[in-house]
Scaffold this active site. Structure first.
Site, PDB file in Angstrom:
ATOM      1  N   ARG A   1       0.829  -1.222   0.000  1.00 42.19           N
ATOM      2  CA  ARG A   1       0.000   0.000   0.000  1.00 42.19           C
ATOM      3  C   ARG A   1       0.856   1.262   0.000  1.00 42.19           C
ATOM      4  NH1 ARG A   1      -4.092  -0.488   4.648  1.00 42.19           N
ATOM      5  NH2 ARG A   1      -2.215  -1.252   5.632  1.00 42.19           N
TER       6      ARG A   1
ATOM      7  N   ASN B   1      -6.512  -3.084   1.333  1.00 42.22           N
ATOM      8  CA  ASN B   1      -6.447  -4.540   1.300  1.00 42.22           C
ATOM      9  C   ASN B   1      -7.862  -5.089   1.199  1.00 42.22           C
ATOM     10  OD1 ASN B   1      -3.661  -4.605   1.604  1.00 42.22           O
ATOM     11  ND2 ASN B   1      -3.774  -4.691   3.819  1.00 42.22           N
TER      12      ASN B   1
END
Length: 98
Positions: free
Chosen positions: A23, A41
C-alpha cells in the site's frame, strides 16, 4: 478546445501484497504520477481506484520496482466512472467507500 476527461481505473492485485509494504508503494507511485484515489487490502489481495491523466501508466508501473516480499500473481484493470476525489489515500480494511 475540449478538456480531456481523466480516466478512473479499478485495479485488483492478487498475490502476496499484505504486510509487505504494498500500500505505501502504491501511494508513492500515485503521488509521483499526480493521481487521486485509494488503495486498500481486501480478502484476495489489494484493490486500488486511481484517477488522472497517468492512470494507465500507474497500472503498467505498479509491479515494477516493488519492495522485497511483494509477489504479484495477477493484476486486473477495468475502467469505471469518475468520482470527485482529492489526493490518494490508504483506506483501512472494512471502510465503506462510496
Amino acid at each position: 478546445m475540449t478538456k480531456k476527461t481523466s480516466e478512473r481505473l479499478r485495479i485488483k492485485v492478487f498475490g502476496t501484497v499484505q504486510g509487505v509494504g504494498f500500500r505505501p508503494h502504491a501511494l508513492k507511485l500515485a503521488q509521483k504520477l499526480d493521481l487521486s484515489g485509494f488503495v486498500r487490502n481486501d480478502g484476495a489481495g489489494a484493490m486500488i481506484e486511481v484517477e488522472g491523466d497517468n492512470a494507465r501508466l500507474f497500472a503498467q508501473q505498479l509491479s515494477h520496482e516493488t519492495p522485497p516480499g511483494i509477489v504479484i500473481n495477477e493484476i486486473t484493470v477495468e475502467s469505471i466512472l469518475s468520482k470527485p476525489n482529492a489526493g490518494f489515500i490508504i483506506e483501512e480494511i472494512g471502510r465503506a467507500h462510496v
